[in-house]
Design an enzyme around this catalytic site. Structure first.
Site, PDB file in Angstrom:
ATOM      1  N   CYS A   7       9.323   0.233   0.593  1.00 17.12           N
ATOM      2  CA  CYS A   7       9.295  -1.211   0.277  1.00 17.12           C
ATOM      3  C   CYS A   7      10.664  -1.817   0.580  1.00 17.12           C
ATOM      4  O   CYS A   7      10.749  -2.940   1.095  1.00 17.12           O
ATOM      5  CB  CYS A   7       8.923  -1.447  -1.184  1.00 17.12           C
ATOM      6  SG  CYS A   7       7.154  -1.278  -1.523  1.00 17.12           S
ATOM      7  N   ASN A  87       0.712  12.648   4.636  1.00 18.46           N
ATOM      8  CA  ASN A  87       0.780  13.619   3.554  1.00 18.46           C
ATOM      9  C   ASN A  87       0.406  12.937   2.243  1.00 18.46           C
ATOM     10  O   ASN A  87       0.748  11.774   2.022  1.00 18.46           O
ATOM     11  CB  ASN A  87       2.194  14.207   3.456  1.00 18.46           C
ATOM     12  CG  ASN A  87       2.565  14.998   4.696  1.00 18.46           C
ATOM     13  OD1 ASN A  87       1.733  15.687   5.276  1.00 18.46           O
ATOM     14  ND2 ASN A  87       3.812  14.889   5.121  1.00 18.46           N
ATOM     15  N   HIS A  98       4.753   5.895  -0.745  1.00 21.04           N
ATOM     16  CA  HIS A  98       4.301   4.647  -0.104  1.00 21.04           C
ATOM     17  C   HIS A  98       3.579   5.120   1.143  1.00 21.04           C
ATOM     18  O   HIS A  98       4.188   5.785   2.008  1.00 21.04           O
ATOM     19  CB  HIS A  98       5.516   3.766   0.218  1.00 21.04           C
ATOM     20  CG  HIS A  98       5.200   2.464   0.885  1.00 21.04           C
ATOM     21  ND1 HIS A  98       5.688   1.258   0.427  1.00 21.04           N
ATOM     22  CD2 HIS A  98       4.478   2.172   1.999  1.00 21.04           C
ATOM     23  CE1 HIS A  98       5.268   0.270   1.209  1.00 21.04           C
ATOM     24  NE2 HIS A  98       4.539   0.804   2.184  1.00 21.04           N
ATOM     25  N   HIS A 100       2.231   6.253   4.437  1.00 19.11           N
ATOM     26  CA  HIS A 100       2.846   6.203   5.768  1.00 19.11           C
ATOM     27  C   HIS A 100       2.185   7.227   6.668  1.00 19.11           C
ATOM     28  O   HIS A 100       1.683   8.253   6.206  1.00 19.11           O
ATOM     29  CB  HIS A 100       4.364   6.451   5.687  1.00 19.11           C
ATOM     30  CG  HIS A 100       4.746   7.696   4.960  1.00 19.11           C
ATOM     31  ND1 HIS A 100       4.760   7.781   3.591  1.00 19.11           N
ATOM     32  CD2 HIS A 100       5.121   8.922   5.414  1.00 19.11           C
ATOM     33  CE1 HIS A 100       5.150   8.993   3.221  1.00 19.11           C
ATOM     34  NE2 HIS A 100       5.364   9.710   4.316  1.00 19.11           N
TER      35      HIS A 100
HETATM   36  P1  AMP Z   1       6.671  12.486   3.737  1.00 21.05           P
HETATM   37  O1  AMP Z   1       7.463  13.728   3.477  1.00 21.05           O
HETATM   38  O2  AMP Z   1       5.345  12.706   4.394  1.00 21.05           O
HETATM   39  O3  AMP Z   1       6.583  11.630   2.497  1.00 21.05           O
HETATM   40  O4  AMP Z   1       7.499  11.673   4.823  1.00 21.05           O
HETATM   41  C1  AMP Z   1       8.621  10.929   4.503  1.00 21.05           C
HETATM   42  C2  AMP Z   1       9.425  10.816   5.761  1.00 21.05           C
HETATM   43  O5  AMP Z   1      10.366   9.783   5.582  1.00 21.05           O
HETATM   44  C3  AMP Z   1      10.217  12.079   6.114  1.00 21.05           C
HETATM   45  O6  AMP Z   1       9.806  12.538   7.395  1.00 21.05           O
HETATM   46  C4  AMP Z   1      11.676  11.605   6.113  1.00 21.05           C
HETATM   47  O7  AMP Z   1      12.442  12.202   7.121  1.00 21.05           O
HETATM   48  C5  AMP Z   1      11.515  10.116   6.304  1.00 21.05           C
HETATM   49  N1  AMP Z   1      12.591   9.289   5.784  1.00 21.05           N
HETATM   50  C6  AMP Z   1      13.186   9.365   4.570  1.00 21.05           C
HETATM   51  N2  AMP Z   1      14.105   8.396   4.428  1.00 21.05           N
HETATM   52  C7  AMP Z   1      14.085   7.678   5.577  1.00 21.05           C
HETATM   53  C8  AMP Z   1      14.810   6.546   6.057  1.00 21.05           C
HETATM   54  N3  AMP Z   1      15.750   5.947   5.330  1.00 21.05           N
HETATM   55  N4  AMP Z   1      14.546   6.090   7.295  1.00 21.05           N
HETATM   56  C9  AMP Z   1      13.619   6.694   8.058  1.00 21.05           C
HETATM   57  N5  AMP Z   1      12.877   7.762   7.669  1.00 21.05           N
HETATM   58  C10 AMP Z   1      13.121   8.250   6.441  1.00 21.05           C
END
Ligand code: AMP
Length: 113
Positions: A7, A87, A98, A100
């Site tokens: 967000c 996931n 959130h 994704h």
């Molecule tokens: P998940 O583990 O499926 O919840 O994916 C979350 C993803 O967000 C991971 O692949 C992280 O590398 C990515 N992530 C976390 N913080 C950031 C950020 N500030 N900008 C871009 N990607 C991020």
């Protein structure tokens, strides 16, 4: 939603490497890419995960997949193939609560679980 990383990214309070944006979705490069192409596609609206989707979410989901197809073409992986992953929950490996979608490609992907 307060204290939600994505967000805050959607709001522009935390910077991201944005690759696409419209009224309902934002797509940006994953900070820890697992492949040459690793893009996150998120709805701007806060939805916790795929588990909290409803039938009313159908148009949004279609739009997210359309966005993924367009980005796959733009990044040159539409012909070679790619993976779209969402996931769900702790054991599903969801670290950001959130919804994704990971768009991953640019190399041959293995199935690891
Ligand atoms: P998940 O583990 O499926 O919840 O994916 C979350 C993803 O967000 C991971 O692949 C992280 O590398 C990515 N992530 C976390 N913080 C950031 C950020 N500030 N900008 C871009 N990607 C991020």
């Amino acid at each position: 939603m307060e204290n939600c990383l994505f967000c805050k990214i959607v709001a522009g309070d935390i910077p991201s490497n944005k690759v696409y944006e419209d009224e309902s979705v934002l797509a940006f490069l994953d900070i820890a890419p697992q492949a040459p192409v690793h893009i996150l596609i998120v709805p701007k609206q806060h939805i916790e995960s795929a588990q909290t989707l409803t039938p009313q979410s159908d148009p949004l989901l279609c739009h997210i997949f359309e966005t993924a197809r367009n980005l796959a073409k733009e990044y040159g992986i539409d012909q070679t193939g790619y993976r779209i992953i969402t996931n769900v929950g702790q054991q599903g490996g969801q670290s950001v609560k959130h919804l994704h979608f990971h768009l991953i490609g640019g190399r041959t992907l293995k199935w690891e679980n």
